[in-house]
Write an enzyme that holds these catalytic residues in place. Structure first.
Site, PDB file in Angstrom:
ATOM      1  N   GLU A 297      -0.010  -1.429   5.610  1.00  0.00           N
ATOM      2  CA  GLU A 297       1.024  -1.002   6.545  1.00  0.00           C
ATOM      3  C   GLU A 297       0.796   0.434   6.974  1.00  0.00           C
ATOM      4  OE1 GLU A 297       4.905   0.904   7.700  1.00  0.00           O
ATOM      5  OE2 GLU A 297       3.561   1.380   6.033  1.00  0.00           O
TER       6      GLU A 297
ATOM      7  N   ASP B  64       0.823  -1.203   0.000  1.00  0.00           N
ATOM      8  CA  ASP B  64       0.000   0.000   0.000  1.00  0.00           C
ATOM      9  C   ASP B  64       0.858   1.255   0.000  1.00  0.00           C
ATOM     10  OD1 ASP B  64       0.678  -0.852   2.672  1.00  0.00           O
ATOM     11  OD2 ASP B  64      -0.673   0.674   3.467  1.00  0.00           O
TER      12      ASP B  64
END
Length: 387
Positions: A138, A76
């Site tokens: 994350e 991400d």
């Protein structure tokens, strides 16, 4: 351009084109990486989240034994909204030896380099497996890494070393603070602004809470461990946002605070949470409920990710010092997923291409020479564990 570097740039170009900001699914990018790794003989697992919207990838090249080396990166990226980019953030742009695009350094550059080296690993690795661990979310609490570690634990898969490729300019990082993120919501009672005593102003109580956070932040300075190598050496608190209310003349019935702390030691986190619990139970809530019995203060844990604790014995650090030729390992203030792998019993280290100074900013970039340094390190790793 060296073959591995050319392959890395090509891979990175494809990865940047997946706009994997945290509110968007990462499944297409994970499927792409799975296909690339499978084409080089890796054994690939795609591990979906509970609703099937996101997934981790865990892949292995080499023998099915314990003690493998994990190459880890998160899929991400942070949003680009309200940022002024000179180029399209989801199209790789190369200028003067730099590759621009959202995620180039944080941290698709490392992922691209690791996958580009898969053919070499498939050819060389015999004595000890190489694992690829690519996670989701994350940036919003290390949710994917937490799920991945639990999956490994449940299945008895026990790697020995974790290399987390966050951007460190290829410096070897052996420690960082934890990252604890919270959302605290205040519910009071609305009313006319001309009679504030007849309502419970959630914004005003949220302000009192923020003031308590400021007092705690100051108190934490005095709790800095002697000889702490962190910068700053104490646990920090940051108030990210305070939202509430609807108009000038209406008593605010709701307010929300988003805040975080970065502990240097677990005792500091307990100190902050215990103080806030007592403050709410003994000071704020009695005053709120004297007017509105249904008033509430609720704190949601967004993520509590432990830091990476520097240890005397650390195989991951020792391997990376050998592979990079560095004279020593450092500490950083930003958080990573490394502490989660450490909590599972792995030795862990953070080392990757690019600078954290470029992360989360417009015109994010990674330099080509940084990618080459990373590829050189990974190549030496392959040679080191060749059978």
């Amino acid at each position: 351009m060296h073959t591995h570097l050319a392959d890395t740039v090509s891979l990175l170009r494809d990865l940047i084109a997946f706009p994997t900001i945290s509110e968007v699914s990462n499944l297409d990018m994970i499927a792409y990486l799975a296909h690339r790794l499978e084409s080089h003989g890796a054994r690939v697992e795609i591990l979906h989240d509970e609703i099937g919207h996101k997934a981790n990838l865990f892949a292995t090249i080499g023998p099915e034994v314990d003690g493998g080396i994990v190459l880890s990166g998160h899929s991400d990226v942070v949003p680009v909204a309200e940022q002024d980019w000179a180029t399209n953030p989801f199209e790789l742009a190369e200028t003067d030896g730099r590759l621009y695009g959202r995620g180039t350094c944080d941290m698709k550059g490392f992922i691209a380099a690791a996958v580009a080296m898969a053919p070499l690993f498939a050819e060389k690795v015999r004595a000890r497996p190489i694992h690829f661990a690519f996670t989701y979310d994350e940036e919003v609490g290390c949710l994917g890494a937490q799920a991945l570690v639990e999956s490994l634990r449940a299945r008895g898969i026990r790697p020995g070393v974790a290399i987390i490729g966050e951007p460190t300019m290829m410096r070897v990082i052996e420690g960082h603070k934890g990252c604890y993120e919270y959302t605290t919501r205040f519910h009071g009672e609305a009313g006319h602004g001309s009679a504030p005593d007849r309502g419970v102003n959630a914004v005003e109580y949220a302000v009192r809470y923020v003031n308590r956070l400021l007092e705690l932040a100051e108190a934490l300075r005095a709790r800095a461990p002697e000889g702490s190598r962190f910068d700053p050496p104490w646990t920090t608190i940051n108030t990210g946002s305070l939202k509430g209310g609807v108009a000038h003349n209406v008593i605010a019935s709701n307010a929300t605070i988003e805040w975080e702390m970065r502990p240097v030691q677990g005792a500091d986190a307990a100190f902050v949470k215990d103080d806030l619990r007592r403050y709410c139970e003994e000071m704020l809530l009695p005053r709120m409920r004297a007017v509105c019995p249904e008033a509430s203060i609720i704190t949601e844990v967004i993520g509590e990710v432990d830091g990476l604790e520097p240890t005397t014995l650390n195989e991951a650090r020792d391997i990376l010092l050998e592979l990079t030729g560095a004279n020593g390992a450092d500490l950083v203030p930003f958080g990573t997923e490394a502490g989660l792998f450490q909590s599972y019993g792995m030795s862990a280290v953070v080392c990757g291409p690019g600078s954290i100074e470029q992360a989360h900013k417009p015109d994010e970039y990674v330099a080509l020479d940084q990618l080459q340094h990373c590829l050189d390190m990974l190549g030496r790793l392959g040679e080191r564990i060749a059978g």
